[in-house]
Design an enzyme around this catalytic site. Structure first.
Site, mmCIF file in Angstrom:
data_model
loop_
_atom_site.group_PDB
_atom_site.id
_atom_site.type_symbol
_atom_site.label_atom_id
_atom_site.label_comp_id
_atom_site.label_asym_id
_atom_site.label_seq_id
_atom_site.Cartn_x
_atom_site.Cartn_y
_atom_site.Cartn_z
ATOM 1 N N HIS A 1 0.838 -1.206 0.000
ATOM 2 C CA HIS A 1 0.000 0.000 0.000
ATOM 3 C C HIS A 1 0.873 1.255 0.000
ATOM 4 O O HIS A 1 0.607 2.203 -0.746
ATOM 5 C CB HIS A 1 -0.927 -0.030 1.215
ATOM 6 C CG HIS A 1 -1.919 1.074 1.257
ATOM 7 N ND1 HIS A 1 -1.828 2.109 2.159
ATOM 8 C CD2 HIS A 1 -3.027 1.313 0.515
ATOM 9 C CE1 HIS A 1 -2.847 2.927 1.971
ATOM 10 N NE2 HIS A 1 -3.594 2.468 0.981
ATOM 11 N N ASP B 1 -6.183 1.691 -2.080
ATOM 12 C CA ASP B 1 -6.921 1.429 -0.846
ATOM 13 C C ASP B 1 -7.752 0.153 -0.954
ATOM 14 O O ASP B 1 -7.810 -0.644 -0.017
ATOM 15 C CB ASP B 1 -7.810 2.623 -0.496
ATOM 16 C CG ASP B 1 -7.020 3.853 -0.067
ATOM 17 O OD1 ASP B 1 -5.784 3.756 0.099
ATOM 18 O OD2 ASP B 1 -7.645 4.916 0.110
#
Length: 122
Positions: free
Chosen positions: A47, A89
């Site tokens: 991420h 996300d």
């Protein structure tokens, strides 16, 4: 943005689940260094790398469109960097969900001294 990311995580894993990911391992939380400790920490590493590739807006602040459809996160009709942030996300929230059974509480609030190895490259 971080609020939307929180809602994605809680939507996939249950109310307040995000609290388990705020400061876990070497990469879940602000910043990151060293080698990811487990699959959950690897989700955060990926991420962070994803956010690092976003150009044209601030991933932590920009507002994108998304929804939950039959338990799945679906990014809306976002353009450019908003689409990229939503995808970062979405992938991370799904990664947490896929690895929830291996979540290790021993890595919560891990001392930074345990993350001093050479950092991996994205």
């Amino acid at each position: 943005n971080l609020f939307q990311f929180t809602k994605m995580i809680n939507g996939k894993l249950g109310a307040f689940a995000v609290l388990n990911y705020i400061s876990t391992g070497c990469y879940c939380g602000w910043g990151g260094q060293g080698t990811p400790k487990d699959a959950t920490d690897r989700c955060c590493f990926v991420h962070d790398c994803c956010y690092g590739r976003v150009k044209g807006c601030n991933p932590k602040l920009a507002i994108y469109s998304y929804s939950f459809q039959k338990g799945n996160i679906v990014c809306g009709k976002n353009n450019g960097c908003l689409r990229d942030i939503c995808e970062c996300d979405r992938v991370a929230a799904n990664c947490f969900h896929q690895n929830k059974n291996t979540y290790n509480r021993n890595y919560r609030f891990l001392s930074s001294s345990r993350c001093r190895q050479t950092s991996e490259q994205c």
